[in-house]
Design a protein around this motif. Sequence first.
Motif, PDB file in Angstrom:
ATOM      1  N   ASP A 118       0.829  -1.205   0.000  1.00  0.00           N
ATOM      2  CA  ASP A 118       0.000   0.000   0.000  1.00  0.00           C
ATOM      3  C   ASP A 118       0.865   1.258   0.000  1.00  0.00           C
ATOM      4  O   ASP A 118       0.537   2.249  -0.655  1.00  0.00           O
ATOM      5  CB  ASP A 118      -0.937   0.003   1.208  1.00  0.00           C
ATOM      6  CG  ASP A 118      -2.098  -0.961   1.043  1.00  0.00           C
ATOM      7  OD1 ASP A 118      -2.467  -1.246  -0.108  1.00  0.00           O
ATOM      8  OD2 ASP A 118      -2.617  -1.457   2.062  1.00  0.00           O
ATOM      9  N   VAL A 119       1.950   1.225   0.762  1.00  0.00           N
ATOM     10  CA  VAL A 119       2.879   2.355   0.753  1.00  0.00           C
ATOM     11  C   VAL A 119       3.405   2.579  -0.662  1.00  0.00           C
ATOM     12  O   VAL A 119       3.494   3.702  -1.155  1.00  0.00           O
ATOM     13  CB  VAL A 119       4.053   2.116   1.728  1.00  0.00           C
ATOM     14  CG1 VAL A 119       5.078   3.249   1.639  1.00  0.00           C
ATOM     15  CG2 VAL A 119       3.541   1.993   3.156  1.00  0.00           C
ATOM     16  N   LEU A 120       3.752   1.485  -1.327  1.00  0.00           N
ATOM     17  CA  LEU A 120       4.274   1.552  -2.694  1.00  0.00           C
ATOM     18  C   LEU A 120       3.270   2.206  -3.634  1.00  0.00           C
ATOM     19  O   LEU A 120       3.629   2.938  -4.557  1.00  0.00           O
ATOM     20  CB  LEU A 120       4.598   0.136  -3.167  1.00  0.00           C
ATOM     21  CG  LEU A 120       5.474  -0.038  -4.401  1.00  0.00           C
ATOM     22  CD1 LEU A 120       6.886   0.441  -4.128  1.00  0.00           C
ATOM     23  CD2 LEU A 120       5.496  -1.497  -4.827  1.00  0.00           C
ATOM     24  N   ARG A 121       1.998   1.962  -3.363  1.00  0.00           N
ATOM     25  CA  ARG A 121       0.950   2.459  -4.257  1.00  0.00           C
ATOM     26  C   ARG A 121       0.528   3.883  -3.941  1.00  0.00           C
ATOM     27  O   ARG A 121       0.218   4.661  -4.850  1.00  0.00           O
ATOM     28  CB  ARG A 121      -0.261   1.529  -4.161  1.00  0.00           C
ATOM     29  CG  ARG A 121      -1.365   1.859  -5.133  1.00  0.00           C
ATOM     30  CD  ARG A 121      -2.509   0.873  -5.030  1.00  0.00           C
ATOM     31  NE  ARG A 121      -3.573   1.165  -5.980  1.00  0.00           N
ATOM     32  CZ  ARG A 121      -4.727   0.524  -6.019  1.00  0.00           C
ATOM     33  NH1 ARG A 121      -4.974  -0.449  -5.158  1.00  0.00           N
ATOM     34  NH2 ARG A 121      -5.645   0.852  -6.925  1.00  0.00           N
ATOM     35  N   TYR A 122       0.522   4.251  -2.668  1.00  0.00           N
ATOM     36  CA  TYR A 122      -0.077   5.516  -2.279  1.00  0.00           C
ATOM     37  C   TYR A 122       0.906   6.575  -1.790  1.00  0.00           C
ATOM     38  O   TYR A 122       0.528   7.734  -1.639  1.00  0.00           O
ATOM     39  CB  TYR A 122      -1.128   5.279  -1.175  1.00  0.00           C
ATOM     40  CG  TYR A 122      -2.279   4.427  -1.620  1.00  0.00           C
ATOM     41  CD1 TYR A 122      -3.168   4.872  -2.596  1.00  0.00           C
ATOM     42  CD2 TYR A 122      -2.497   3.164  -1.055  1.00  0.00           C
ATOM     43  CE1 TYR A 122      -4.231   4.089  -3.011  1.00  0.00           C
ATOM     44  CE2 TYR A 122      -3.558   2.373  -1.453  1.00  0.00           C
ATOM     45  CZ  TYR A 122      -4.422   2.845  -2.438  1.00  0.00           C
ATOM     46  OH  TYR A 122      -5.476   2.063  -2.841  1.00  0.00           O
ATOM     47  N   SER A 123       2.138   6.217  -1.482  1.00  0.00           N
ATOM     48  CA  SER A 123       3.082   7.178  -0.909  1.00  0.00           C
ATOM     49  C   SER A 123       4.179   7.519  -1.904  1.00  0.00           C
ATOM     50  O   SER A 123       4.412   6.793  -2.872  1.00  0.00           O
ATOM     51  CB  SER A 123       3.716   6.617   0.374  1.00  0.00           C
ATOM     52  OG  SER A 123       2.732   6.413   1.365  1.00  0.00           O
ATOM     53  N   SER A 124       4.874   8.609  -1.633  1.00  0.00           N
ATOM     54  CA  SER A 124       5.956   9.033  -2.528  1.00  0.00           C
ATOM     55  C   SER A 124       7.306   8.482  -2.095  1.00  0.00           C
ATOM     56  O   SER A 124       8.251   8.445  -2.888  1.00  0.00           O
ATOM     57  CB  SER A 124       6.023  10.569  -2.576  1.00  0.00           C
ATOM     58  OG  SER A 124       6.249  11.094  -1.270  1.00  0.00           O
ATOM     59  N   THR A 125       7.433   8.072  -0.817  1.00  0.00           N
ATOM     60  CA  THR A 125       8.681   7.496  -0.321  1.00  0.00           C
ATOM     61  C   THR A 125       8.383   6.207   0.426  1.00  0.00           C
ATOM     62  O   THR A 125       7.258   5.975   0.870  1.00  0.00           O
ATOM     63  CB  THR A 125       9.414   8.465   0.635  1.00  0.00           C
ATOM     64  OG1 THR A 125       8.546   8.770   1.743  1.00  0.00           O
ATOM     65  CG2 THR A 125       9.825   9.731  -0.079  1.00  0.00           C
ATOM     66  N   ILE A 126       9.427   5.383   0.570  1.00  0.00           N
ATOM     67  CA  ILE A 126       9.249   4.097   1.229  1.00  0.00           C
ATOM     68  C   ILE A 126      10.508   3.759   2.035  1.00  0.00           C
ATOM     69  O   ILE A 126      11.621   4.101   1.621  1.00  0.00           O
ATOM     70  CB  ILE A 126       8.949   2.989   0.191  1.00  0.00           C
ATOM     71  CG1 ILE A 126       8.485   1.707   0.880  1.00  0.00           C
ATOM     72  CG2 ILE A 126      10.141   2.737  -0.727  1.00  0.00           C
ATOM     73  CD1 ILE A 126       7.886   0.699  -0.091  1.00  0.00           C
TER      74      ILE A 126
END
Length: 545
Positions: free
Chosen positions: A322-330
């Motif tokens: 979900d982070v990969l899909r919705y956020s700009s950093t990981i």
Amino acid sequence: MLKSPDQYYNLNQPVSGDQAEGYEVPQDKISSLVESGSTYEAVGSTVVSEASTERELKQDNDYEDPDDIKQYAGVYINVDTAKKTTPPKLIKVSELQDYMSRGRRNVIKDVVKEFMVLPRGWQHPCSEAIQHESLKSKNSLSKTIPYDHTRVKLQVSGNTGESDYYNASIIKAQQGKARFIAAIGPQSIGLAEQFWRMIWQQDVRTLVMLDEDVYSYWPSKVKTSEVFGEMTVLLQEATNHQTYTNRKLKIITADDKILNVHQLQFHIWPQGGVPGDCANLIDFIKQVKTRQEQTKLSPMLIHCRDGSGSTVTFLALYQLLDVLRYSSTISIYNVIRNMREHRMDVVLTRVQYLYIYDTLQHAQLTPEKTKTFSKEFNGMDDQTMNRKAVQEFAALRKIQELNMPQQQHIGEAEENVYKNRFLESSFDSSRPVLKSKSVTHGSNDYVNATKLEDDGSIILTQDPLAATLEDFWRLVYDYKCSTIIMLKDMSTANKTAAKYWPDSGMITYGYITVKCVNTESQDLFRTQKFQVMHQDHQEPVIVNH
């Protein structure tokens, strides 16, 4: 329901308090955890000696396979270089592919360095677990025990003598209610009874099972039930998919209250290791997400044998996708570090940590929707279909490039080269290993074939050569292949291809005898039924060809 990026932003953030700066670990602590691997003192808790720890927690994680980077990734690194403590940085999602394409050796070194500076051992008090009288039986084979502040505390009724303890931890609690519970799998009927008490009391509606080696805590047959303490468990439905099973269970209490639970069991996660194919796990996680989104605020429970290795590797990917899909950093480092505040030593090995990176890389290359139904094709114009095909094929080519570094040493060995029709040989990590005895000169455990699935349910192989006829049938016999599909007839096959079957009667290939039982001719193809027998084994294998 889609979630906004802000809801996932905090997953990338460092923990609060004295570790709020995020990455730096005190140098004296780094030295102790990297070099000695000795006991660690939890802040604000009673110091527990190494001797008492070994005495209380004799069962450790020795059953875990060694986290062999070379075996997994095909690259050897000097682990000593991983003792250097370079602070990990947030990675821009848009630059993840660049980060992972810097050369496999460089990527692995950086990932292992991250893993080695993660906090290890006891970070918080575990007094309730330590002091519990039945620690050994209730912790099963796990050395990982829950912290006091995150353990799942079972409700007890009156003077029944029930315990409030089970080896399970609440991870990422939100609004006073747990989102996830990481637990050990029950290893006995007593633990199974407490397991179901926990599921009932925590209102768990989605249950994820990642390990086959647990006590069977559900009925084996559909429409049957079993009693576990005060709980009756009814198996209503069971749907088998290629790599997982979805079961619908109904839990009934003594006073006839009901809880419906969906259990999703992933079948191809090897004990102590990682699944061989990222795509299967990504698809499984999507199925779990679809189910969990229907339960709203109910927590999801994930378990494996120890409740820390496979369990939290899965849980990390569940959130990071979900982070990969919705956020700009990981930041994989921050996510695992935050979860280690809730449960000890989650993600047990370097290979599991590297696998998280590899899976995210594959996920970013994979289209969000990987299945297209026939009715969608019917309404798709040629231009849209071509664009879809080009995009998906480009993703497959990129994934193929990622897999190229895998070793092919066994197939390229001098004693095996003549068994390959062309220069290509099987990857060492995905080749089927022959086990039955052979008599043909030069035969060993190698055949030019590839397992498309970890369980060997689908195998690709070349048309056998004259020198590999026995090996071909050993492959069929060893893996109990029920069907052989040949895509060419002998008139159009390669000149080096050898006919490997009898049209009638029987033929012996070394230790293997193949008997033609039946033949039927159709307009476009012919089907035959063979009985395959091995000289050293009594049980035949029936094969449709």
